[in-house]
Design a protein around this motif. Structure first.
Motif, PDB file in Angstrom:
ATOM      1  N   ARG A 191      41.599  26.718 -15.012  1.00 50.63           N
ATOM      2  CA  ARG A 191      40.158  26.564 -14.829  1.00 50.63           C
ATOM      3  C   ARG A 191      39.775  25.581 -13.725  1.00 50.63           C
ATOM      4  O   ARG A 191      38.655  25.061 -13.701  1.00 50.63           O
ATOM      5  CB  ARG A 191      39.476  26.200 -16.147  1.00 50.63           C
ATOM      6  CG  ARG A 191      39.782  27.148 -17.289  1.00 50.63           C
ATOM      7  CD  ARG A 191      39.405  28.603 -17.003  1.00 50.63           C
ATOM      8  NE  ARG A 191      37.981  28.820 -16.979  1.00 50.63           N
ATOM      9  CZ  ARG A 191      37.258  29.129 -18.059  1.00 50.63           C
ATOM     10  NH1 ARG A 191      37.853  29.273 -19.243  1.00 50.63           N
ATOM     11  NH2 ARG A 191      35.962  29.320 -17.973  1.00 50.63           N
ATOM     12  N   ASP A 210      29.304  21.423 -23.948  1.00 51.67           N
ATOM     13  CA  ASP A 210      28.973  22.834 -23.798  1.00 51.67           C
ATOM     14  C   ASP A 210      29.186  23.357 -22.381  1.00 51.67           C
ATOM     15  O   ASP A 210      29.047  24.556 -22.138  1.00 51.67           O
ATOM     16  CB  ASP A 210      27.517  23.070 -24.202  1.00 51.67           C
ATOM     17  CG  ASP A 210      27.254  22.741 -25.667  1.00 51.67           C
ATOM     18  OD1 ASP A 210      28.183  22.927 -26.483  1.00 51.67           O
ATOM     19  OD2 ASP A 210      26.141  22.289 -25.976  1.00 51.67           O
ATOM     20  N   LEU A 211      29.513  22.470 -21.451  1.00 57.38           N
ATOM     21  CA  LEU A 211      29.717  22.911 -20.072  1.00 57.38           C
ATOM     22  C   LEU A 211      31.011  23.700 -19.944  1.00 57.38           C
ATOM     23  O   LEU A 211      31.938  23.540 -20.734  1.00 57.38           O
ATOM     24  CB  LEU A 211      29.765  21.703 -19.138  1.00 57.38           C
ATOM     25  CG  LEU A 211      28.506  20.845 -19.041  1.00 57.38           C
ATOM     26  CD1 LEU A 211      28.750  19.660 -18.106  1.00 57.38           C
ATOM     27  CD2 LEU A 211      27.316  21.665 -18.562  1.00 57.38           C
ATOM     28  N   SER A 212      31.082  24.527 -18.912  1.00 62.15           N
ATOM     29  CA  SER A 212      32.318  25.271 -18.662  1.00 62.15           C
ATOM     30  C   SER A 212      33.421  24.291 -18.292  1.00 62.15           C
ATOM     31  O   SER A 212      33.157  23.204 -17.758  1.00 62.15           O
ATOM     32  CB  SER A 212      32.105  26.269 -17.529  1.00 62.15           C
ATOM     33  OG  SER A 212      31.954  25.585 -16.294  1.00 62.15           O
ATOM     34  N   PRO A 213      34.684  24.656 -18.545  1.00 64.35           N
ATOM     35  CA  PRO A 213      35.786  23.754 -18.168  1.00 64.35           C
ATOM     36  C   PRO A 213      35.795  23.419 -16.682  1.00 64.35           C
ATOM     37  O   PRO A 213      36.171  22.306 -16.305  1.00 64.35           O
ATOM     38  CB  PRO A 213      37.037  24.551 -18.564  1.00 64.35           C
ATOM     39  CG  PRO A 213      36.575  25.504 -19.604  1.00 64.35           C
ATOM     40  CD  PRO A 213      35.164  25.862 -19.245  1.00 64.35           C
ATOM     41  N   GLU A 214      35.384  24.372 -15.842  1.00 62.64           N
ATOM     42  CA  GLU A 214      35.371  24.119 -14.405  1.00 62.64           C
ATOM     43  C   GLU A 214      34.480  22.929 -14.058  1.00 62.64           C
ATOM     44  O   GLU A 214      34.802  22.135 -13.161  1.00 62.64           O
ATOM     45  CB  GLU A 214      34.865  25.359 -13.653  1.00 62.64           C
ATOM     46  CG  GLU A 214      35.839  26.497 -13.607  1.00 62.64           C
ATOM     47  CD  GLU A 214      35.776  27.411 -14.817  1.00 62.64           C
ATOM     48  OE1 GLU A 214      36.384  28.490 -14.772  1.00 62.64           O
ATOM     49  OE2 GLU A 214      35.119  27.048 -15.821  1.00 62.64           O
ATOM     50  N   ARG A 228      32.995  20.623 -16.572  1.00 63.14           N
ATOM     51  CA  ARG A 228      33.247  19.468 -17.450  1.00 63.14           C
ATOM     52  C   ARG A 228      34.526  18.716 -17.101  1.00 63.14           C
ATOM     53  O   ARG A 228      34.554  17.479 -17.116  1.00 63.14           O
ATOM     54  CB  ARG A 228      33.309  19.949 -18.903  1.00 63.14           C
ATOM     55  CG  ARG A 228      33.472  18.839 -19.926  1.00 63.14           C
ATOM     56  CD  ARG A 228      33.717  19.402 -21.312  1.00 63.14           C
ATOM     57  NE  ARG A 228      34.964  20.156 -21.387  1.00 63.14           N
ATOM     58  CZ  ARG A 228      35.041  21.440 -21.716  1.00 63.14           C
ATOM     59  NH1 ARG A 228      33.957  22.122 -21.998  1.00 63.14           N
ATOM     60  NH2 ARG A 228      36.229  22.048 -21.750  1.00 63.14           N
ATOM     61  N   GLY A 245      40.615  33.696 -19.617  1.00 66.14           N
ATOM     62  CA  GLY A 245      39.204  33.420 -19.880  1.00 66.14           C
ATOM     63  C   GLY A 245      38.392  33.086 -18.655  1.00 66.14           C
ATOM     64  O   GLY A 245      37.259  32.611 -18.776  1.00 66.14           O
ATOM     65  N   VAL A 246      38.933  33.322 -17.466  1.00 66.22           N
ATOM     66  CA  VAL A 246      38.212  33.017 -16.233  1.00 66.22           C
ATOM     67  C   VAL A 246      37.108  34.057 -16.029  1.00 66.22           C
ATOM     68  O   VAL A 246      37.396  35.256 -16.013  1.00 66.22           O
ATOM     69  CB  VAL A 246      39.167  33.025 -15.025  1.00 66.22           C
ATOM     70  CG1 VAL A 246      38.387  32.863 -13.726  1.00 66.22           C
ATOM     71  CG2 VAL A 246      40.209  31.933 -15.172  1.00 66.22           C
ATOM     72  N   PRO A 247      35.859  33.615 -15.871  1.00 67.00           N
ATOM     73  CA  PRO A 247      34.785  34.584 -15.642  1.00 67.00           C
ATOM     74  C   PRO A 247      34.860  35.175 -14.242  1.00 67.00           C
ATOM     75  O   PRO A 247      35.259  34.497 -13.295  1.00 67.00           O
ATOM     76  CB  PRO A 247      33.510  33.748 -15.818  1.00 67.00           C
ATOM     77  CG  PRO A 247      33.937  32.341 -15.536  1.00 67.00           C
ATOM     78  CD  PRO A 247      35.362  32.237 -15.988  1.00 67.00           C
ATOM     79  N   ARG A 273      25.787  24.677  -5.544  1.00 66.55           N
ATOM     80  CA  ARG A 273      25.495  25.863  -6.337  1.00 66.55           C
ATOM     81  C   ARG A 273      24.322  26.645  -5.766  1.00 66.55           C
ATOM     82  O   ARG A 273      23.403  26.063  -5.178  1.00 66.55           O
ATOM     83  CB  ARG A 273      25.182  25.452  -7.777  1.00 66.55           C
ATOM     84  CG  ARG A 273      26.400  24.919  -8.523  1.00 66.55           C
ATOM     85  CD  ARG A 273      25.998  24.281  -9.850  1.00 66.55           C
ATOM     86  NE  ARG A 273      27.156  23.958 -10.663  1.00 66.55           N
ATOM     87  CZ  ARG A 273      27.952  22.910 -10.495  1.00 66.55           C
ATOM     88  NH1 ARG A 273      27.711  22.064  -9.503  1.00 66.55           N
ATOM     89  NH2 ARG A 273      28.971  22.696 -11.289  1.00 66.55           N
TER      90      ARG A 273
END
Length: 281
Positions: A67, A196-200, A202, A18-20, A94
């Motif tokens: 993640r 709702d944040l991505s695991p990376e 959160r 599931g890694v984008p 970012r």
């Protein structure tokens, strides 16, 4: 095994987890292991990778499948054309934050105050881009400031940037110095948005730097209300925001006496920065 085969296998493995953008991450990790610039990795893909390096790469891929952010695995992140040390004690710089940098550089400044400085990427980038300017970064986390000090020294800015531990304006108590630019990327994620944040983000970035455990606006109330006491006449404030917070933060600035209040979008068209200017009455 050749580099190209390792990259392909890692991409499949991370995609399944599931890694984008798994292909990009596979290339970044392999470039790190081979100690070559990511932009030149293509030249090395046809070559066989030594067994020990292959093993190191596989470990990183496994961690990425859990993640863990790439920046935590390689310890570095590019921001505004410069490389910064990144650890789990600081937010990952970012691209969206570069909107704040561009807005700051659009006007004059000589003394910068960065509240919640973290890795120091905002303050240090501004000083590196504007010769002769000086600044102070404040953060509640001593561990984060260890990273900021390292980045300052690596960029050769140790004579121009200082850092203090404390909450927002607290380290400035009793000081008379004023600044012509205040910048901040404070914790703006509301508590009910954390899930709702991505695991990376959160699970691996410092919670203290992400959320105020409330409505996401607590830091702005303190930063904006305190800013006039620390800004010179004509000084500016620039704060990064979440995409739905522009109106609320703008209203705070107007209430605190700021003029020329505006909301600046990022490259994706989302509200990203609120700016204002203060004038003596």
């Amino acid at each position: 095994m050749r580099g190209a085969e390792l990259c392909a296998r890692a991409t499949r493995q991370m995609t399944a987890a599931g890694v984008p953008d798994a292909g990009r991450d596979a290339r970044r990790l392999l470039a790190h292991v081979l100690k070559v610039p990511a932009g030149r990795l293509t030249l090395f893909l046809p070559e066989d990778v030594a067994a020990d390096l292959e093993g190191a790469f596989n470990v990183l891929v496994e961690r990425r499948c859990e993640r863990v952010p790439v920046s935590h695995l390689i310890g570095r992140r590019m921001f505004y054309g410069r490389e910064f040390l990144v650890t789990p004690e600081v937010l990952d710089p970012r691209p969206e934050t570069e909107t704040l940098i561009e807005a700051a550089l659009a006007g004059p400044f000589e003394r910068v105050l960065d509240l919640g400085t973290g890795s120091g990427c905002i303050l240090l980038t501004l000083l590196a881009e504007r010769d002769g300017c000086v600044g102070l970064g404040v953060d509640l986390s001593p561990e984060a400031l260890h990273v900021a000090f390292w980045n300052r020294n690596a960029l050769g800015l140790d004579g121009r940037a200082a850092f203090e531990v404390g909450s927002w304006y607290d380290p400035l108590a009793g000081q008379s110095e004023r600044y012509d630019l205040i910048v901040s990327n404070p914790p703006y994620i509301a508590l009910n948005e954390m899930a709702d944040l991505s695991p990376e983000v959160r699970d691996y970035e410092p919670r203290l730097a992400l959320t105020d455990e409330a409505d996401g606006l607590t830091a702005y109330r303190l930063i904006v209300a305190g800013a006039p006491a620390h800004l010179e006449d004509g000084g500016r404030i620039l704060v990064e925001i979440g995409p739905t917070q522009g109106a609320a933060v703008s209203a705070m600035m107007v209430t605190s006496g700021f003029t020329q209040v505006s909301v600046i979008p990022d490259l994706d068209g989302r509200d990203r920065v609120v700016s204002g200017k203060i004038h003596a009455k």
